[in-house]
Design a protein around this motif. Sequence first.
Motif, PDB file in Angstrom:
ATOM      1  N   UNK A   7       0.887  -0.976  -0.074  1.00  0.00           N
ATOM      2  CA  UNK A   7      -0.068   0.022  -0.256  1.00  0.00           C
ATOM      3  C   UNK A   7       1.093   1.017  -0.181  1.00  0.00           C
ATOM      4  N   UNK A   8       0.793   1.789  -0.855  1.00  0.00           N
ATOM      5  CA  UNK A   8       1.399   3.206  -1.222  1.00  0.00           C
ATOM      6  C   UNK A   8       1.240   4.004  -0.287  1.00  0.00           C
ATOM      7  N   UNK A   9       2.735   5.113   0.859  1.00  0.00           N
ATOM      8  CA  UNK A   9       2.610   5.720   1.607  1.00  0.00           C
ATOM      9  C   UNK A   9       1.442   6.663   1.318  1.00  0.00           C
ATOM     10  N   UNK A  10       0.807   7.431   0.174  1.00  0.00           N
ATOM     11  CA  UNK A  10      -0.345   8.476   0.680  1.00  0.00           C
ATOM     12  C   UNK A  10      -1.583   7.288   0.805  1.00  0.00           C
ATOM     13  N   UNK A  11      -1.750   6.486   0.965  1.00  0.00           N
ATOM     14  CA  UNK A  11      -2.713   6.263   1.514  1.00  0.00           C
ATOM     15  C   UNK A  11      -2.740   5.618   2.628  1.00  0.00           C
ATOM     16  N   UNK A  12      -1.587   5.871   3.310  1.00  0.00           N
ATOM     17  CA  UNK A  12      -1.530   5.367   4.538  1.00  0.00           C
ATOM     18  C   UNK A  12      -1.052   6.273   5.776  1.00  0.00           C
ATOM     19  N   UNK A  13      -1.935   7.395   5.432  1.00  0.00           N
ATOM     20  CA  UNK A  13      -1.441   8.757   6.208  1.00  0.00           C
ATOM     21  C   UNK A  13      -0.896   9.061   7.634  1.00  0.00           C
ATOM     22  N   UNK A  14      -1.609   8.177   8.682  1.00  0.00           N
ATOM     23  CA  UNK A  14      -0.624   7.761   9.855  1.00  0.00           C
ATOM     24  C   UNK A  14      -0.673   6.220  10.244  1.00  0.00           C
ATOM     25  N   UNK A  15       0.707   6.057  10.272  1.00  0.00           N
ATOM     26  CA  UNK A  15       1.298   4.670  10.209  1.00  0.00           C
ATOM     27  C   UNK A  15       1.473   4.256  11.700  1.00  0.00           C
ATOM     28  N   UNK A  16       1.151   5.226  12.378  1.00  0.00           N
ATOM     29  CA  UNK A  16       1.501   4.407  14.219  1.00  0.00           C
ATOM     30  C   UNK A  16       0.028   4.705  14.485  1.00  0.00           C
ATOM     31  N   UNK A  17      -0.999   4.683  14.001  1.00  0.00           N
ATOM     32  CA  UNK A  17      -2.197   4.159  13.932  1.00  0.00           C
ATOM     33  C   UNK A  17      -2.944   3.476  13.392  1.00  0.00           C
ATOM     34  N   UNK A  18      -2.295   2.042  13.685  1.00  0.00           N
ATOM     35  CA  UNK A  18      -3.014   1.095  13.009  1.00  0.00           C
ATOM     36  C   UNK A  18      -2.515  -0.439  13.579  1.00  0.00           C
ATOM     37  N   UNK A  19      -4.596  -1.332  13.589  1.00  0.00           N
ATOM     38  CA  UNK A  19      -4.457  -2.105  14.343  1.00  0.00           C
ATOM     39  C   UNK A  19      -3.832  -3.610  13.674  1.00  0.00           C
TER      40      UNK A  19
END
Length: 282
Positions: free
Chosen positions: A186-198
């Motif tokens: 998943x490209x980084x533009x779709x993961x705006x908050x990598x420190x809030x993932x379950x």
Amino acid sequence: MKLVRFGPMGQEQPGLIDEQGSLRDLSAVLPDIGPAQLSDAVLDRLRRLNWSRLPKVGGSPRLGCPVAQVGKFIAIGLNYADHAAEAKLPVPTEPVVFMKATSCLQGPNDPVMLPKGSQKTDWEVELGVVIGARARHVPLKDALRHVAGYCVVNDVSERAFQMERGGTWDKGKGCDTFGPVGPWLVTRDEVSRPQKLELWLDLNGKAMQRGNTRTMIFGVAKLVSYVSQFMTLMPGDLVTTGTPPGVGMGRQPPVFLKPGDSVTLGIEGLGEQRQLVQPFKR
């Protein structure tokens, strides 16, 4: 974007998952999804394509590791304080860095094979970070610009090899099949908050791991910046960032993988994996 590589092992083709969840073939556009295709320029070009004109792939083809030609498979240990506690090890003051052999990389749903002599093979759901741009002594504020995207990793580990055979952790981490990655990048533009993932992992349908990347001791940006002080990170390198509590060695009594077990795991927004555990075979 969700980028994938599909097809028989060793013959994977590049693809993407469109807005409707269908698999589209990218082989007429790209030769593969590897180091040369992970730059911002190439990814921007893919975003601008009319995806509806790409061939749709029918059926349910095997998915491979979503990144080809991974140069380095770097892992971070004890990056959740509660996991360090269950491992009966001190919380690190700096990231614990070790390497997994690239020969252990495989698709997200390929079987996990217990290594010869294994007694304590364990599971670890982790957030994987794929490097998209060369990173050397990168400042913290610039670190995420060097990330192409994120993926699910199962950092399969043989604990006796890792902790009871002397030397470094690497010998318990790089056995064949010990690196399931995917289902997609998943490209980084779709993961705006990598420190809030379950994150989650089940064994034979029973909940084992439940966590969130917000409890990581060292976040993604810190890890990219830190590791780049000791080695140059190159496009296609994969950094797996540690696991939350719930691994087999931390249970009372300990629980380890055996032939016939089914492991399912996933991360919010990054997809799911499923592996069947098989005995050793040559």
